[in-house]
Write a protein that holds these residues in place. Structure first.
Motif, short mmCIF file in Angstrom:
data_model
loop_
_atom_site.label_atom_id
_atom_site.label_comp_id
_atom_site.label_asym_id
_atom_site.label_seq_id
_atom_site.Cartn_x
_atom_site.Cartn_y
_atom_site.Cartn_z
N ASN A 226 -11.63 -9.14 -11.73
CA ASN A 226 -11.48 -8.34 -10.51
C ASN A 226 -10.08 -7.75 -10.39
N MET A 230 -9.28 -3.75 -10.04
CA MET A 230 -8.49 -3.16 -8.96
C MET A 230 -7.34 -2.33 -9.51
N ALA A 289 -11.74 -5.03 4.99
CA ALA A 289 -11.61 -5.28 3.56
C ALA A 289 -11.60 -4.00 2.75
N ASN A 290 -12.37 -3.00 3.16
CA ASN A 290 -12.59 -1.83 2.32
C ASN A 290 -12.17 -0.51 2.95
N THR A 334 -4.25 -1.55 1.26
CA THR A 334 -5.54 -2.21 1.01
C THR A 334 -5.65 -2.63 -0.46
N ARG A 338 -6.31 -6.48 -1.47
CA ARG A 338 -7.45 -6.84 -2.30
C ARG A 338 -6.99 -7.48 -3.61
N TYR A 397 -14.73 1.61 -7.54
CA TYR A 397 -14.52 0.60 -6.50
C TYR A 397 -15.83 0.26 -5.79
N PRO A 406 -12.93 -12.09 -1.83
CA PRO A 406 -11.72 -12.56 -2.49
C PRO A 406 -11.85 -14.00 -2.92
N SER A 428 -6.57 -11.39 1.49
CA SER A 428 -7.49 -10.32 1.85
C SER A 428 -8.36 -10.75 3.00
N ALA A 431 -14.78 -9.77 2.99
CA ALA A 431 -15.66 -8.60 3.04
C ALA A 431 -16.81 -8.84 3.99
#
Length: 431
Positions: A226, A230, A289-290, A334, A338, A397, A406, A428, A431
């Protein structure tokens, strides 16, 4: 009675929370010291772009050869910073930041003395190796000051100095270089760095809570898929900011057909957008989160289309430049949150990787824009290269990371469990 019991429980909870928060003697001055450090670093980085013709002429090399010094700085960020983080993994973040600013002074001081392009390239690599490590360690200290759950705001604070450098530091450094010589520009950067170093020594908190991590933990973070996804999302998505920023001069003079005197205004407008987006993005990153990334990337795609279609009109170009700077910087906190959410035990290294990704984005955006220009598609065609790259980052993404949670924050390894370790402070939002 039940009401009194409830109020007592609330009071106890507030007391517990207060006791868990770190105590910093000069919190605002600590944050100012960190921002001053990143301002000095940003001025040295962006100021170098403005004096490239000057040191190329003085060192008797062509412009393409002179760009090796700029490229060396980027390699310093991408390669040198993570290496420093691993070597200094166990160092207290206060000690690390002071050591980094000292290395920054060495790199820029030697740059001012470099007698040839070969040594200048080496010195710029040294100066660049500080950047990612400073941002990563600075974000840890800022998060310690703000307290738990404020990782986005913390990173935005540290990035704030860099955004100010784009507005004021870079133009001023370029002006000094043009007026007094490129070597004086680097000596000016050293002077600002000395001021930042003095502020760090005076105002950074002295506490074991800022102790470092083991090398094994840092390396373990690099084995997480992950994290690298990212990094790819950041390198692809943020590239559009450089597909625009790198070519602002031609946008103004060739596409909008305005005098070169308008270029500093366009750069300042872009920088103001970055500053605004950075602050707003820091707040959103800690709550969603996003949203910071999806809204930031989505917004810039719309703006790139506007520039590509109607950017020849200055009345449209300038607001769009502000918007591109704002929307891209809106996404960066962000990205940091993340990243550290996927590797909460290595926040300093994650900050360094974030900056490394931004420098990769710099190269991708500039190369993509150069490809479209070489193809003869026109001055504004660089934005379409940025559009493709950012769209690829957004799609990557959404498809791979957006719904992933996370990593769980590791338990406190030392000390009282009621007092969170800095590794827990940048995390983070689920989500």
């Amino acid at each position: 009675m039940h009401q009194h019991a409830y109020e007592g429980q609330c009071a106890a909870e507030e007391t517990r929370r207060a006791s868990a928060m770190p105590t910093v003697k000069y919190p605002k001055l600590t944050l100012l010291a960190l921002a001053l450090g990143t301002f000095a670093i940003g001025t040295g980085e962006f100021g170098s772009n403005g004096i490239i013709q000057l040191f190329a002429s003085d060192l008797d090399v062509s412009i393409p050869v002179a760009t090796y010094a700029i490229t060396a700085y980027a390699f310093g960020v991408v390669i040198g910073s993570p290496a420093i983080i691993l070597v200094a993994a166990r160092a207290n973040r206060r000690t690390l930041l002071i050591g980094l600013i000292a290395l920054f002074l060495v790199g820029n001081g030697l740059s001012a003395l470099a007698p040839n392009i070969e040594l200048l390239v080496v010195c710029r690599f040294i100066a660049g190796s500080v950047q990612g490590a400073f941002f990563g360690a600075g974000a840890v200290v800022a998060a310690y000051v703000y307290g738990p759950g404020k990782g986005g705001k913390a990173f935005a604070t540290v990035m704030g100095g860099l955004t100010v450098a784009t507005i004021a530091g870079s133009p001023l450094g370029t002006f000094i270089g043009q007026s007094a010589g490129w070597r004086v520009m680097y000596w000016t950067v050293v002077a600002v760095g000395l001021l930042a170093g003095a502020a760090l020594v005076a105002w950074l908190p002295r506490t074991d809570e800022l102790r470092g991590n083991s090398i094994a933990n840092e390396l373990r973070a690099l084995r997480r898929g992950n994290v690298w996804l990212m990094v790819a999302v950041a390198a692809l998505g943020i590239s559009s900011i450089f597909a625009v920023y790198t070519f602002i001069g031609p946008f103004v003079t060739d596409a909008a057909r305005r005098d070169a005197s308008v270029i500093p205004l366009a750069l300042a407008v872009f920088g103001l957008g970055m500053a605004v987006g950075n602050q707003l993005g820091g707040r959103v990153a800690d709550r969603q989160a996003n949203r910071g990334l999806t809204w930031g990337y989505g917004g810039v795609l719309i703006l790139l289309v506007l520039i590509g279609v109607a950017g020849g009109d200055l009345a449209i170009l300038l607001p769009c430049l502000f918007g591109v700077g704002a929307t891209m910087m809106f996404a960066i906190p962000t990205i940091q949150v993340r990243l550290t959410g996927f590797a909460p035990d290595a926040p300093t290294l994650m900050g360094a990787l974030n900056l490394a990704a931004l420098n990769l984005a710099n190269s991708l955006g500039a190369i993509g824009g150069a490809v479209t220009l070489d193809a003869g598609w026109g001055t504004l065609s660089t934005v379409w290269a940025g559009f493709v790259l950012t769209a690829a980052g957004l799609i990557l993404y959404i498809v791979t990371i957006a719904r992933r949670r996370p990593s769980p924050v590791p338990p406190v390894l030392e000390g009282n469990a009621a007092e969170p370790h800095p590794r827990q402070l940048i995390r983070s939002t689920p989500a």
